[in-house]
Scaffold this motif. Structure first.
Motif, short mmCIF file in Angstrom:
data_model
loop_
_atom_site.label_atom_id
_atom_site.label_comp_id
_atom_site.label_asym_id
_atom_site.label_seq_id
_atom_site.Cartn_x
_atom_site.Cartn_y
_atom_site.Cartn_z
N CYS A 18 -28.08 128.04 88.36
CA CYS A 18 -27.52 129.40 88.35
C CYS A 18 -27.24 129.86 89.79
N LEU A 21 -24.24 128.02 91.29
CA LEU A 21 -22.96 128.58 90.84
C LEU A 21 -22.65 129.89 91.57
N ALA A 118 -14.87 133.04 88.61
CA ALA A 118 -15.37 132.37 87.41
C ALA A 118 -16.75 131.76 87.66
N SER A 119 -16.98 131.20 88.84
CA SER A 119 -18.27 130.62 89.17
C SER A 119 -19.35 131.70 89.20
N MET A 122 -20.03 132.68 85.62
CA MET A 122 -20.88 131.69 84.94
C MET A 122 -22.32 131.80 85.40
N MET A 125 -23.75 134.80 83.61
CA MET A 125 -23.98 134.50 82.19
C MET A 125 -25.18 133.58 82.01
N LEU A 126 -25.29 132.56 82.86
CA LEU A 126 -26.43 131.65 82.76
C LEU A 126 -27.72 132.40 83.06
N TYR A 129 -28.59 134.49 80.14
CA TYR A 129 -29.01 133.60 79.06
C TYR A 129 -30.45 133.15 79.25
#
Length: 131
Positions: A18, A21, A118-119, A122, A125-126, A129
């Motif tokens: 994470c 990214l 986008a990275s 992500m 989001m990770l 999550y």
């Protein structure tokens, strides 16, 4: 003792992914030329191919190991298996990885700011999550 230490280690690896990214996204947005050089180095040497593949496999295996404690565990297991499987493919067929990586980076170069965003997305989001 059980699997708790293994799952904890897997989650730590996923948190590192994470942050990777997030760092990659910030690098792309802050220093586009340096980010392009970094991405262009992917799969260009046997050593780079092995390092990338190993890291990809570690993250994939971490997803599979952590899947039982994550929401949508079947999806986490599937994606982890995909990452680990493609890492194995890249190790077994390094020329394929190199043939794919160079044109992909060249194609993506004009879109680096979008890839940076986008990275970061992500990473967020990770992180959400895993939280």
């Amino acid at each position: 003792m059980g699997q708790a230490p293994l799952i904890t280690g897997a989650l730590a690896i996923l948190w590192l992914a994470c942050f990777y990214l997030l760092g990659l996204g910030l690098l792309i947005l802050i220093n586009r030329e340096r980010a392009h050089r970094f991405l262009a180095a992917f799969a260009q040497t046997t050593r780079a191919n092995w390092i990338e593949s190993l890291l990809r496999m570690v993250v994939g295996i971490a997803l599979v190991i952590a899947a039982p404690v994550l929401d949508h565990s079947a999806l986490a297991r599937l994606f982890g298996t995909f990452l680990a499987g493609t890492a194995l493919l890249f190790v077994l067929l390094p020329g394929l990885h190199q043939r794919f990586a160079a044109p992909a980076v060249a194609w993506a170069a004009p879109f680096l700011p979008v890839l940076g965003v986008a990275s970061i997305a992500m990473a967020l989001m990770l992180g959400l999550y895993l939280a």
